[in-house]
Design a protein around this motif. Structure first.
Motif: not given
Length: 360
Positions: A228-248
Motif C-alpha cells: 500500500k502507498p499509505l500506512i494504515g487502513d486505506v479507503e478507495t474514493s474512486s475505483p479504476f476504470g469507467v467512472r463519471r468524471d467529477p468535473f464534466l
C-alpha cells in the motif's frame, strides 16, 4: 555372569572331589595304573574344553554387545547431524536431539580375559533391555525427523507455488530480476547428492533448491508494487476504470484509483525502483513516477510536495511525497496508478496480491 560362576563352581567341586578321593582311598599311595592315568587325563581334558567353550562364548557375546552399541552410537550421530541440518526450522527440530547413549559399565566382578587381561562382561538382561529401549527411542526420533522434513518440504513447495501463481496472474516475468540490482561472483555449481545418499539427504537437497527458488521469487517481488502507498487502513474514493468524471459529469476512463487521506500525509513507494518523473504533469498535478523494471511503473499524483528527484533509487516504503490536491482534483487525496509496459492496469489487483502474500 552365571556362566562364569558355574565354571568356577565346576572347577572347585572337581578339585574338592579329587582331593577327597586321594585322602580317603586306601590305595592312595598306590601308583596309578595306565588305565587310571588315561581316565584322569580324559576328565581334565574334558573340563578344559568346557572352560574354553565358556570363555569363547563370553568373547562372542561381548563382541555382539559392542557391535550393537557401536551401531546405536552411529545412528545417534547421524540423527544429531540431521537435527543440525534442520536447525533453520525450530519447530521441526524441537525435542529431536536424542539423549546421549552411555555404554554399559563393566561389572565389578568381571573376570580378566585370559588373552590380554582386558575386563569383559557377558550381556545380561538389563543391558540387552537398555540397548533395545535406546534403539526404539532412536527409531521414534528418526520417524519424527522424517515427518518434520516432509512437512517442511510441503510448506516450502506450497509457498513457492503461491508466489509463482500470484506473479503469473499479475503478468510479471518471474525469470527476470530488477534491473537495478547489483549482484555477482564466481560461478560455483551446486553439487548433486552423492550416489549413496539416503532419502533424508536427497529430500534436504530438494528443500535447499526450493528455498533458492523462493529467494528468487522474493527478490522479484521487491520490484512488484503489491504494498500500500499509505500506512494504515486505506479507503478507495474512486475505483479504476469507467467512472463519471467529477468535473464534466460524463463517463470517462480513470487510469488509477483515488485513495482518501489527509493533506500532508506521507506517500510511500510500493516497490523498489528508480524515479523517472518528479514534477508537474498536467491533470496529475505534482506527480512522481517510479520504474520498477520488467515494464512495471507506478504513479503518485496530486501531491502537495515531492520528496524525490529523477534518477534517485527508492526502496519499499520510502516517502516520495505528501498528499495534496494539485492538478485536476476536487480535494486532498492520492491518485495511484500501476502500469505494465505503459498500459494502466487496476492497482487493486496488485494490492489484493499483496494481501494474499502477506506483504501489505
Amino acid at each position: 555372569m552365571p556362566v562364569i560362576r558355574f565354571a568356577l563352581v565346576v572347577i572347585v567341586v572337581w578339585s574338592i572331589a579329587t582331593g577327597t578321593y586321594f585322602v580317603f582311598r586306601d590305595d592312595v599311595f598306590t601308583p596309578p595304573t595306565p588305565e587310571m592315568q588315561i581316565t584322569y587325563e580324559d576328565h581334565i581334558a574334558d573340563l578344559r574344553a568346557q572352560i574354553d567353550r565358556i570363555i569363547s562364548r563370553q568373547f562372542l557375546d561381548q563382541k555382539a554387545v559392542e557391535q550393537q552399541l557401536n551401531g546405536l552410537l552411529q545412528r545417534q550421530a547421524t540423527l544429531e547431524q540431521r537435527a543440525s541440518a534442520l536447525a533453520g526450522d525450530r519447530s521441526a527440530t524441537k525435542s529431536m536431539n536424542p539423549t546421549p547413549i552411555v555404554p554399559p559399565v563393566a561389572d565389578e566382578k568381571a573376570l580378566p580375559s585370559p588373552i590380554n587381561d582386558t575386563v569383559v562382561t557377558l550381556p545380561d538382561q538389563e543391558t540387552a533391555g537398555m540397548l533395545a529401549r535406546v534403539s526404539l527411542s532412536l527409531d521414534k526420533i528418526e520417524r519424527k525427523q522424517a515427518a518434520a522434513l516432509g512437512e517442511l518440504e510441503e510448506r516450502i513447495y506450497t509457498k513457492a507455488r503461491n508466489i509463482r501463481s500470484v506473479l503469473a496472474d499479475l503478468g510479471v516475468p518471474i525469470a527476470k530480476t530488477p534491473g537495478n540490482s547489483a549482484t555477482g561472483g564466481p560461478w560455483v555449481p551446486i553439487k548433486p547428492p552423492q550416489p549413496g545418499a539416503d532419502a533424508f539427504e536427497r529430500q534436504l537437497d530438494r528443500i535447499k533448491l526450493a528455498r533458492l527458488q523462493i529467494d528468487g521469487y522474493a527478490h522479484a517481488l521487491l520490484a512488484v508494487p503489491v504494498r500500500k502507498p499509505l500506512i494504515g487502513d486505506v479507503e478507495t474514493s474512486s475505483p479504476f476504470g469507467v467512472r463519471r468524471d467529477p468535473f464534466l459529469g460524463r463517463p470517462a476512463i480513470h487510469p488509477g484509483i483515488d485513495l482518501r487521506g489527509d493533506a500532508g500525509e506521507p506517500v510511500r513507494a510500493t516497490a523498489t525502483g528508480s524515479v523517472t518523473i518528479a514534477g508537474r504533469r498536467g491533470g496529475y498535478g505534482n506527480m512522481v513516477e517510479i520504474g520498477h523494471g520488467n515494464g512495471l511503473t507506478t504513479r503518485y499524483g496530486h501531491l502537495s510536495e515531492i520528496d524525490v528527484k529523477v534518477g534517485q533509487t527508492v526502496r519499499i516504503g520510502e516517502v516520495v511525497g505528501k498528499i495534496g490536491s494539485t492538478g485536476r482534483s476536487t480535494g486532498p487525496h492520492l491518485h495511484y496508478e500501476t502500469r505494465i509496459n505503459g498500459e494502466a492496469v487496476d492497482p487493486q489487483k496488485f494490492l489484493r496480491a499483496g494481501l494474499q502474500l502477506g506483504n501489505n
